[in-house]
Design an enzyme around this catalytic site. Structure first.
Site, PDB file in Angstrom:
ATOM      1  N   GLU A 126      10.483 -42.550  69.003  1.00  0.00           N
ATOM      2  CA  GLU A 126      11.424 -42.187  70.080  1.00  0.00           C
ATOM      3  C   GLU A 126      11.478 -40.683  70.276  1.00  0.00           C
ATOM      4  O   GLU A 126      11.706 -40.198  71.387  1.00  0.00           O
ATOM      5  CB  GLU A 126      12.802 -42.793  69.775  1.00  0.00           C
ATOM      6  CG  GLU A 126      12.804 -44.295  70.022  1.00  0.00           C
ATOM      7  CD  GLU A 126      13.554 -45.124  69.004  1.00  0.00           C
ATOM      8  OE1 GLU A 126      14.484 -44.608  68.362  1.00  0.00           O
ATOM      9  OE2 GLU A 126      13.194 -46.306  68.837  1.00  0.00           O
ATOM     10  N   HIS A 129       9.310 -39.573  64.742  1.00  0.00           N
ATOM     11  CA  HIS A 129       9.598 -40.966  65.087  1.00  0.00           C
ATOM     12  C   HIS A 129       9.151 -41.217  66.531  1.00  0.00           C
ATOM     13  O   HIS A 129       9.221 -40.333  67.385  1.00  0.00           O
ATOM     14  CB  HIS A 129      11.096 -41.250  64.943  1.00  0.00           C
ATOM     15  CG  HIS A 129      11.411 -42.710  65.140  1.00  0.00           C
ATOM     16  ND1 HIS A 129      11.572 -43.252  66.392  1.00  0.00           N
ATOM     17  CD2 HIS A 129      11.541 -43.723  64.262  1.00  0.00           C
ATOM     18  CE1 HIS A 129      11.802 -44.561  66.259  1.00  0.00           C
ATOM     19  NE2 HIS A 129      11.783 -44.860  64.975  1.00  0.00           N
ATOM     20  N   SER A 132      10.341 -54.145  64.625  1.00  0.00           N
ATOM     21  CA  SER A 132      10.856 -55.518  64.645  1.00  0.00           C
ATOM     22  C   SER A 132      10.723 -56.228  63.304  1.00  0.00           C
ATOM     23  O   SER A 132      10.509 -57.448  63.253  1.00  0.00           O
ATOM     24  CB  SER A 132      10.193 -56.338  65.769  1.00  0.00           C
ATOM     25  OG  SER A 132      10.512 -55.773  67.030  1.00  0.00           O
ATOM     26  N   ASN A 177      16.851 -47.151  59.654  1.00  0.00           N
ATOM     27  CA  ASN A 177      17.034 -46.067  60.615  1.00  0.00           C
ATOM     28  C   ASN A 177      18.075 -46.547  61.621  1.00  0.00           C
ATOM     29  O   ASN A 177      17.787 -47.419  62.439  1.00  0.00           O
ATOM     30  CB  ASN A 177      15.689 -45.770  61.299  1.00  0.00           C
ATOM     31  CG  ASN A 177      15.837 -44.801  62.455  1.00  0.00           C
ATOM     32  OD1 ASN A 177      16.881 -44.165  62.634  1.00  0.00           O
ATOM     33  ND2 ASN A 177      14.789 -44.685  63.259  1.00  0.00           N
ATOM     34  N   TRP A 178      19.265 -45.976  61.533  1.00  0.00           N
ATOM     35  CA  TRP A 178      20.364 -46.466  62.379  1.00  0.00           C
ATOM     36  C   TRP A 178      20.271 -45.954  63.809  1.00  0.00           C
ATOM     37  O   TRP A 178      21.035 -46.377  64.666  1.00  0.00           O
ATOM     38  CB  TRP A 178      21.710 -46.071  61.763  1.00  0.00           C
ATOM     39  CG  TRP A 178      21.936 -46.621  60.387  1.00  0.00           C
ATOM     40  CD1 TRP A 178      21.209 -47.597  59.756  1.00  0.00           C
ATOM     41  CD2 TRP A 178      22.972 -46.246  59.464  1.00  0.00           C
ATOM     42  NE1 TRP A 178      21.729 -47.843  58.497  1.00  0.00           N
ATOM     43  CE2 TRP A 178      22.814 -47.033  58.298  1.00  0.00           C
ATOM     44  CE3 TRP A 178      24.020 -45.326  59.512  1.00  0.00           C
ATOM     45  CZ2 TRP A 178      23.658 -46.911  57.192  1.00  0.00           C
ATOM     46  CZ3 TRP A 178      24.864 -45.201  58.427  1.00  0.00           C
ATOM     47  CH2 TRP A 178      24.683 -45.994  57.280  1.00  0.00           C
ATOM     48  N   LYS A 179      19.384 -45.006  64.053  1.00  0.00           N
ATOM     49  CA  LYS A 179      19.249 -44.431  65.397  1.00  0.00           C
ATOM     50  C   LYS A 179      20.629 -43.958  65.887  1.00  0.00           C
ATOM     51  O   LYS A 179      21.428 -43.504  65.064  1.00  0.00           O
ATOM     52  CB  LYS A 179      18.569 -45.433  66.342  1.00  0.00           C
ATOM     53  CG  LYS A 179      17.250 -45.966  65.721  1.00  0.00           C
ATOM     54  CD  LYS A 179      16.392 -46.737  66.652  1.00  0.00           C
ATOM     55  CE  LYS A 179      15.129 -47.193  65.912  1.00  0.00           C
ATOM     56  NZ  LYS A 179      14.180 -47.906  66.770  1.00  0.00           N
ATOM     57  N   GLY A 215      14.930 -50.801  62.093  1.00  0.00           N
ATOM     58  CA  GLY A 215      15.897 -50.336  63.075  1.00  0.00           C
ATOM     59  C   GLY A 215      17.006 -51.364  63.276  1.00  0.00           C
ATOM     60  O   GLY A 215      17.973 -51.427  62.530  1.00  0.00           O
ATOM     61  N   GLY A 216      16.825 -52.213  64.289  1.00  0.00           N
ATOM     62  CA  GLY A 216      17.870 -53.164  64.678  1.00  0.00           C
ATOM     63  C   GLY A 216      18.418 -53.991  63.526  1.00  0.00           C
ATOM     64  O   GLY A 216      19.644 -54.147  63.396  1.00  0.00           O
ATOM     65  N   GLU A 253       4.523 -47.215  62.702  1.00  0.00           N
ATOM     66  CA  GLU A 253       5.406 -47.935  63.615  1.00  0.00           C
ATOM     67  C   GLU A 253       4.728 -48.042  64.980  1.00  0.00           C
ATOM     68  O   GLU A 253       4.804 -47.113  65.789  1.00  0.00           O
ATOM     69  CB  GLU A 253       6.735 -47.184  63.767  1.00  0.00           C
ATOM     70  CG  GLU A 253       7.506 -47.055  62.467  1.00  0.00           C
ATOM     71  CD  GLU A 253       8.998 -46.843  62.724  1.00  0.00           C
ATOM     72  OE1 GLU A 253       9.766 -47.690  62.272  1.00  0.00           O
ATOM     73  OE2 GLU A 253       9.372 -45.862  63.380  1.00  0.00           O
ATOM     74  N   GLY A 267      11.782 -52.394  68.515  1.00  0.00           N
ATOM     75  CA  GLY A 267      12.897 -52.876  69.321  1.00  0.00           C
ATOM     76  C   GLY A 267      12.526 -53.963  70.314  1.00  0.00           C
ATOM     77  O   GLY A 267      13.312 -54.291  71.204  1.00  0.00           O
TER      78      GLY A 267
HETATM   79  P1  13P Z   1      13.240 -51.936  65.138  1.00  0.00           P
HETATM   80  O1  13P Z   1      13.288 -52.458  63.734  1.00  0.00           O
HETATM   81  O2  13P Z   1      14.539 -52.075  65.878  1.00  0.00           O
HETATM   82  O3  13P Z   1      12.063 -52.468  65.892  1.00  0.00           O
HETATM   83  O4  13P Z   1      13.021 -50.340  65.011  1.00  0.00           O
HETATM   84  C1  13P Z   1      12.020 -49.865  64.203  1.00  0.00           C
HETATM   85  C2  13P Z   1      12.157 -48.403  64.090  1.00  0.00           C
HETATM   86  O5  13P Z   1      11.951 -47.670  65.038  1.00  0.00           O
HETATM   87  C3  13P Z   1      12.590 -47.856  62.785  1.00  0.00           C
HETATM   88  O6  13P Z   1      12.426 -46.482  62.744  1.00  0.00           O
END
Ligand code: 13P
Length: 253
Positions: free
Chosen positions: A95, A93, A209, A9-11, A230-231, A164, A170
């Protein structure tokens, strides 16, 4: 039976050029992997990324509206994602829930719109730190799962669930495999209460993470069927290593 899905997920990250590079790297890694892979780019890059990934890996939007169309400035309809080449979409999600205030009812609406558009909803659920510390993790997860599954039209509908924990996203502080095992088991048992067959088939991904060093521990958990990253998905070499991860018992592809 459930092929692991390693999804990035590149956000709100990446230039157009980066998106194309990251997508090509994911396709290359997936070709050498026993796992399925998928990427969730920002909406504006979807059509371009679709050209790169074709049918080789999954492509998804990061959110879709619970409305079908109309005067909803800034929102994206599920049908638009499908036309841009998506096969899936994240629904609820963390966020979207906690930064943009999406409610369970709105997430449920997104699930319905996704299915109507022919997309596989990836229903994201997870507790905040406050909820965990108050001993409410199971209640929160079941409430979110119930709302999302209630929005599907029946067991034949495609569905992926992502656990999640909000406190792990993050932060560099991933859940332990034991914590993930407990949460995933609760989620699968809840699905089984209404449909044992669907519960056996649904893939439940871990997110929060995840990185190349800890992904193996998660994938060893029987109820963990992949990762939503994510990251660590923003570096193509790192994400490629995670896509390629194979259980110790399986031959490297
Ligand atoms: P991180 O891997 O950066 O913690 O993010 C997870 C995430 O929200 C994937 O959708």
């Amino acid at each position: 039976m459930r092929t692991p899905l390693i999804a990035g997920n590149w956000k709100m990250n990446g230039t157009r050029a980066e998106a194309l590079t990251w997508a090509a790297a994911a396709v290359e890694a997936a070709a050498e992997s026993p796992n399925d892979a998928a990427v969730f780019p920002p909406d504006v890059w979807l059509a371009a990324v679709a050209e790169v990934v074709g049918d080789a890996i999954g492509l998804g939007g990061q959110a879709c509206s619970w409305e079908t169309s109309g005067a909803f400035t800034g929102a994206t309809a599920a049908t638009m994602l499908a036309e841009a080449g998506c096969s899936m979409v994240l629904c609820g999600h963390s966020e979207r829930r906690h930064v943009f205030g999406e409610t369970d009812a709105e997430v449920a609406g997104s699930v319905t719109r996704a299915l109507e558009a022919g997309l596989t909803p990836v229903l994201c659920v997870g507790e905040t730190l406050e909820e965990r510390e108050a001993g409410r993790t199971r209640d929160v997860l079941l409430r979110q799962v119930d709302a999302g599954i209630g929005a599907t039209r029946g067991p034949a509908d495609p569905l992926i669930i992502a656990y999640e924990p909000v406190w792990a996203i993050g932060t560099g502080k991933a859940a332990s495999p034991t914590e993930a095992a407990e949460a995933h088991a609760w989620i699968r048992a809840r699905v089984a209460e209404t449909d044992a067959e669907r519960a056996a088939a649904v893939r439940i991904l871990y997110g929060g993470s995840a990185n190349p060093d800890n992904i193996g521990g998660f994938l060893e958990v029987p109820d963990v069927d992949g990762a939503l990253i994510g990251g660590a998905a923003l570096d193509p070499a790192t994400f490629g290593r995670m896509i390629r991860h194979a259980p110790a018992s399986a031959p490297e592809a």
